[in-house]
Motif scaffolding. Structure first.
Motif, PDB file in Angstrom:
ATOM      1  N   LEU A  32       0.814  -1.221   0.000  1.00 30.11           N
ATOM      2  CA  LEU A  32       0.000   0.000   0.000  1.00 30.11           C
ATOM      3  C   LEU A  32       0.847   1.271   0.000  1.00 30.11           C
ATOM      4  O   LEU A  32       0.300   2.373   0.000  1.00 30.11           O
ATOM      5  CB  LEU A  32      -0.921   0.018   1.232  1.00 30.11           C
ATOM      6  CG  LEU A  32      -1.968  -1.082   1.333  1.00 30.11           C
ATOM      7  CD1 LEU A  32      -2.738  -0.964   2.642  1.00 30.11           C
ATOM      8  CD2 LEU A  32      -2.924  -1.028   0.145  1.00 30.11           C
ATOM      9  N   ASP A  33       2.173   1.121  -0.032  1.00 32.30           N
ATOM     10  CA  ASP A  33       3.071   2.287   0.052  1.00 32.30           C
ATOM     11  C   ASP A  33       2.752   3.125   1.288  1.00 32.30           C
ATOM     12  O   ASP A  33       2.694   4.357   1.239  1.00 32.30           O
ATOM     13  CB  ASP A  33       2.973   3.143  -1.201  1.00 32.30           C
ATOM     14  CG  ASP A  33       3.710   2.532  -2.384  1.00 32.30           C
ATOM     15  OD1 ASP A  33       4.733   1.860  -2.153  1.00 32.30           O
ATOM     16  OD2 ASP A  33       3.257   2.711  -3.528  1.00 32.30           O
ATOM     17  N   VAL A  34       2.551   2.449   2.400  1.00 28.87           N
ATOM     18  CA  VAL A  34       2.186   3.108   3.654  1.00 28.87           C
ATOM     19  C   VAL A  34       3.217   2.761   4.714  1.00 28.87           C
ATOM     20  O   VAL A  34       3.667   1.623   4.813  1.00 28.87           O
ATOM     21  CB  VAL A  34       0.776   2.663   4.110  1.00 28.87           C
ATOM     22  CG1 VAL A  34       0.538   3.014   5.562  1.00 28.87           C
ATOM     23  CG2 VAL A  34      -0.295   3.299   3.236  1.00 28.87           C
ATOM     24  N   ARG A  35       3.599   3.752   5.483  1.00 27.07           N
ATOM     25  CA  ARG A  35       4.442   3.509   6.649  1.00 27.07           C
ATOM     26  C   ARG A  35       3.692   4.023   7.875  1.00 27.07           C
ATOM     27  O   ARG A  35       2.744   4.809   7.751  1.00 27.07           O
ATOM     28  CB  ARG A  35       5.781   4.230   6.535  1.00 27.07           C
ATOM     29  CG  ARG A  35       5.685   5.737   6.739  1.00 27.07           C
ATOM     30  CD  ARG A  35       7.037   6.413   6.710  1.00 27.07           C
ATOM     31  NE  ARG A  35       6.922   7.855   6.949  1.00 27.07           N
ATOM     32  CZ  ARG A  35       7.932   8.714   6.843  1.00 27.07           C
ATOM     33  NH1 ARG A  35       9.128   8.277   6.491  1.00 27.07           N
ATOM     34  NH2 ARG A  35       7.742  10.003   7.093  1.00 27.07           N
ATOM     35  N   GLY A  36       4.127   3.594   9.060  1.00 28.89           N
ATOM     36  CA  GLY A  36       3.423   4.062  10.245  1.00 28.89           C
ATOM     37  C   GLY A  36       4.106   3.634  11.521  1.00 28.89           C
ATOM     38  O   GLY A  36       5.206   3.074  11.520  1.00 28.89           O
ATOM     39  N   ARG A  37       3.400   3.897  12.624  1.00 27.14           N
ATOM     40  CA  ARG A  37       3.909   3.583  13.955  1.00 27.14           C
ATOM     41  C   ARG A  37       2.749   3.221  14.864  1.00 27.14           C
ATOM     42  O   ARG A  37       1.658   3.780  14.726  1.00 27.14           O
ATOM     43  CB  ARG A  37       4.659   4.782  14.559  1.00 27.14           C
ATOM     44  CG  ARG A  37       5.957   5.048  13.850  1.00 27.14           C
ATOM     45  CD  ARG A  37       6.703   6.250  14.368  1.00 27.14           C
ATOM     46  NE  ARG A  37       8.049   6.159  13.814  1.00 27.14           N
ATOM     47  CZ  ARG A  37       9.157   5.889  14.501  1.00 27.14           C
ATOM     48  NH1 ARG A  37       9.082   5.745  15.795  1.00 27.14           N
ATOM     49  NH2 ARG A  37      10.321   5.773  13.913  1.00 27.14           N
ATOM     50  N   VAL A  38       3.015   2.313  15.787  1.00 22.94           N
ATOM     51  CA  VAL A  38       2.083   1.981  16.856  1.00 22.94           C
ATOM     52  C   VAL A  38       2.772   2.274  18.174  1.00 22.94           C
ATOM     53  O   VAL A  38       3.936   1.917  18.366  1.00 22.94           O
ATOM     54  CB  VAL A  38       1.666   0.491  16.821  1.00 22.94           C
ATOM     55  CG1 VAL A  38       0.751   0.172  18.005  1.00 22.94           C
ATOM     56  CG2 VAL A  38       0.976   0.145  15.517  1.00 22.94           C
ATOM     57  N   VAL A  39       2.069   2.941  19.087  1.00 23.88           N
ATOM     58  CA  VAL A  39       2.622   3.182  20.413  1.00 23.88           C
ATOM     59  C   VAL A  39       1.669   2.592  21.444  1.00 23.88           C
ATOM     60  O   VAL A  39       0.454   2.693  21.317  1.00 23.88           O
ATOM     61  CB  VAL A  39       2.835   4.691  20.680  1.00 23.88           C
ATOM     62  CG1 VAL A  39       1.539   5.471  20.611  1.00 23.88           C
ATOM     63  CG2 VAL A  39       3.498   4.909  22.045  1.00 23.88           C
ATOM     64  N   ARG A  40       2.255   1.942  22.462  1.00 25.98           N
ATOM     65  CA  ARG A  40       1.485   1.419  23.589  1.00 25.98           C
ATOM     66  C   ARG A  40       2.136   1.937  24.866  1.00 25.98           C
ATOM     67  O   ARG A  40       3.327   1.727  25.105  1.00 25.98           O
ATOM     68  CB  ARG A  40       1.484  -0.126  23.591  1.00 25.98           C
ATOM     69  CG  ARG A  40       1.189  -0.761  22.247  1.00 25.98           C
ATOM     70  CD  ARG A  40      -0.194  -0.437  21.731  1.00 25.98           C
ATOM     71  NE  ARG A  40      -1.215  -1.220  22.395  1.00 25.98           N
ATOM     72  CZ  ARG A  40      -1.590  -2.451  21.995  1.00 25.98           C
ATOM     73  NH1 ARG A  40      -0.987  -3.024  20.976  1.00 25.98           N
ATOM     74  NH2 ARG A  40      -2.548  -3.085  22.620  1.00 25.98           N
ATOM     75  N   LEU A  41       1.365   2.618  25.696  1.00 27.04           N
ATOM     76  CA  LEU A  41       1.883   3.224  26.919  1.00 27.04           C
ATOM     77  C   LEU A  41       1.190   2.637  28.140  1.00 27.04           C
ATOM     78  O   LEU A  41      -0.036   2.543  28.161  1.00 27.04           O
ATOM     79  CB  LEU A  41       1.680   4.739  26.897  1.00 27.04           C
ATOM     80  CG  LEU A  41       2.303   5.500  25.725  1.00 27.04           C
ATOM     81  CD1 LEU A  41       1.923   6.971  25.777  1.00 27.04           C
ATOM     82  CD2 LEU A  41       3.819   5.342  25.709  1.00 27.04           C
ATOM     83  N   GLY A  42       1.973   2.272  29.142  1.00 30.52           N
ATOM     84  CA  GLY A  42       1.422   1.741  30.386  1.00 30.52           C
ATOM     85  C   GLY A  42       2.026   2.462  31.579  1.00 30.52           C
ATOM     86  O   GLY A  42       1.565   3.517  31.983  1.00 30.52           O
ATOM     87  N   THR A  43       3.082   1.892  32.156  1.00 33.73           N
ATOM     88  CA  THR A  43       3.678   2.474  33.352  1.00 33.73           C
ATOM     89  C   THR A  43       4.245   3.870  33.092  1.00 33.73           C
ATOM     90  O   THR A  43       4.259   4.710  34.004  1.00 33.73           O
ATOM     91  CB  THR A  43       4.790   1.570  33.907  1.00 33.73           C
ATOM     92  OG1 THR A  43       5.762   1.322  32.878  1.00 33.73           O
ATOM     93  CG2 THR A  43       4.216   0.238  34.376  1.00 33.73           C
ATOM     94  N   SER A  44       4.715   4.128  31.871  1.00 35.46           N
ATOM     95  CA  SER A  44       5.249   5.461  31.577  1.00 35.46           C
ATOM     96  C   SER A  44       4.147   6.514  31.650  1.00 35.46           C
ATOM     97  O   SER A  44       4.370   7.626  32.151  1.00 35.46           O
ATOM     98  CB  SER A  44       5.910   5.486  30.195  1.00 35.46           C
ATOM     99  OG  SER A  44       4.964   5.232  29.166  1.00 35.46           O
ATOM    100  N   LEU A  45       2.951   6.186  31.185  1.00 37.15           N
ATOM    101  CA  LEU A  45       1.846   7.131  31.267  1.00 37.15           C
ATOM    102  C   LEU A  45       1.433   7.338  32.722  1.00 37.15           C
ATOM    103  O   LEU A  45       1.179   8.471  33.151  1.00 37.15           O
ATOM    104  CB  LEU A  45       0.655   6.644  30.449  1.00 37.15           C
ATOM    105  CG  LEU A  45      -0.573   7.561  30.457  1.00 37.15           C
ATOM    106  CD1 LEU A  45      -0.234   8.939  29.918  1.00 37.15           C
ATOM    107  CD2 LEU A  45      -1.718   6.947  29.658  1.00 37.15           C
TER     108      LEU A  45
END
Length: 351
Positions: A32-45
């Motif tokens: 799809l010519d797509v790039r991206g990022r996933v973020v998951r926050l737990g103890t840092s938040l």
């Protein structure tokens, strides 16, 4: 299948089922010519939120802002800071999130408790969280600061009653001309036995970056002065980007904050038919950059009259809005620093 970029010719493999918090996972979808990022926050938040007694609604809004800032700031390939800041007329009139590459984040929210309670009292029973109503109208600024040797870059977009997702979309349309879609979610986890709850946040960002020239058509911005009823030209979107948007549109909030769902499994759910490559994850750490030296340098930049106005009981007390730490100084030691001329303006700006 999900692939990893650790070797020159990685073999396809299944998604890693291990769910790890406080990580950013970059990815690319070749089909799809797509790039991206996933973020998951737990103890840092939780660590970011613990410094102030924020109401739940403010914690949710600040959690969204932290997730968005980490998504954007973690793309920096240079040493520097990415700062997200809102100034609005809503019950939460100020948000500041400061991401220092490669992984440190701190945040602060200012709010009017009476207005917030009045707004919540007027909502129907069971009404959901509305970040747009909390923010109100104003502006959102995104700043890249690489220190004194490089000019700051700043993009500003209007906030007109919408939330942070909408503002991010407007920013990329207006400033970057890169087709971008962002999803944000925040949740409070209740613990049994009256134990304190914890907070989680998740975010997903995809961007359309085709290798073939001409496939990205700039969106015509509204002229603002067109007569009412004027038909404005519509920009046709690339089929690959339309497909990516459709897939991202299926993501539910619970998937972004599910502590048992790994980022790789989430990406596999969304894009397995097109194939998705993931890259080395990046840590996220809640850390304030304030220090006694930096605060002293800030005070040293004030005029003698300004410093005198701050003296109480023969000392100056300064509290960091981000982490709540208080620094006490004798008035004479600030004067000595100012007269010595040894202030570090870059440190002062960051304090």
């Amino acid at each position: 299948m999900t692939t990893h970029s650790a070797s020159p010719s990685p073999a396809p493999r299944g998604p890693d089922p291990r769910a790890v918090d406080d990580r950013v996972t970059p990815f690319h979808i070749d089909g799809l010519d797509v790039r991206g990022r996933v973020v998951r926050l737990g103890t840092s938040l939780d660590a970011v939120l613990a410094h102030h007694d924020y109401p739940a609604a403010v914690k949710r809004l600040l959690g969204e802002a932290v997730a968005l800032t980490v998504l954007l700031g973690s793309t920096l390939k240079i040493q520097g800071r990415f700062i997200l800041q809102t100034r609005t007329d809503g019950p939460v009139d100020l948000l500041v999130v400061d991401f220092t590459a490669p992984h440190d984040v701190r945040a602060y929210a200012r709010f009017d408790l009476e207005r917030l309670q009045a707004m919540q009292a007027g909502l129907p029973a069971g009404a959901g969280f509305d970040s747009g109503a909390l923010l109100g109208h104003g502006h959102l600024a995104m700043t890249i600061d690489q220190g004194l040797s490089v000019n700051r870059y700043q993009g500003v977009v209007a906030l007109e009653g919408g939330g942070l997702e909408a503002a991010a979309h407007q920013y990329f349309t207006q400033s970057e001309q890169i087709p971008t879609r962002v999803r944000l979610a925040v949740a409070e986890e209740m613990r049994p036995g009256g134990a304190p709850s914890s907070w989680r946040a998740g975010g997903l960002m995809v961007q359309f970056l085709p290798t073939e020239g001409g496939r990205v058509r700039p969106v015509d911005l509204h002229p603002g002065d067109a007569p009412e009823g004027t038909d404005l030209p519509e920009t046709e979107e690339d089929d690959s980007w339309v497909e990516a948007l459709s897939l991202v549109g299926t993501v539910e909030d619970v998937e972004l904050v599910d502590a048992d769902l790994s980022s790789e499994r989430l990406l596999f759910r969304l894009f397995h038919e097109r194939g998705v490559r993931v890259f080395e994850t990046e840590n996220v750490v809640a850390k304030c950059s304030c220090s006694r030296d930096r605060v002293m340098n800030v005070l040293a930049s004030f005029t003698p009259e300004e410093r005198t106005s701050l003296v109480e009981n023969d000392k100056i007390a300064v509290t960091c809005e981000f982490c709540g730490r208080t620094y006490d100084f004798k008035a004479e030691e600030i004067v000595d620093v100012a007269e010595d001329g040894s202030g570090d303006s870059d440190a002062a700006a960051q304090g």
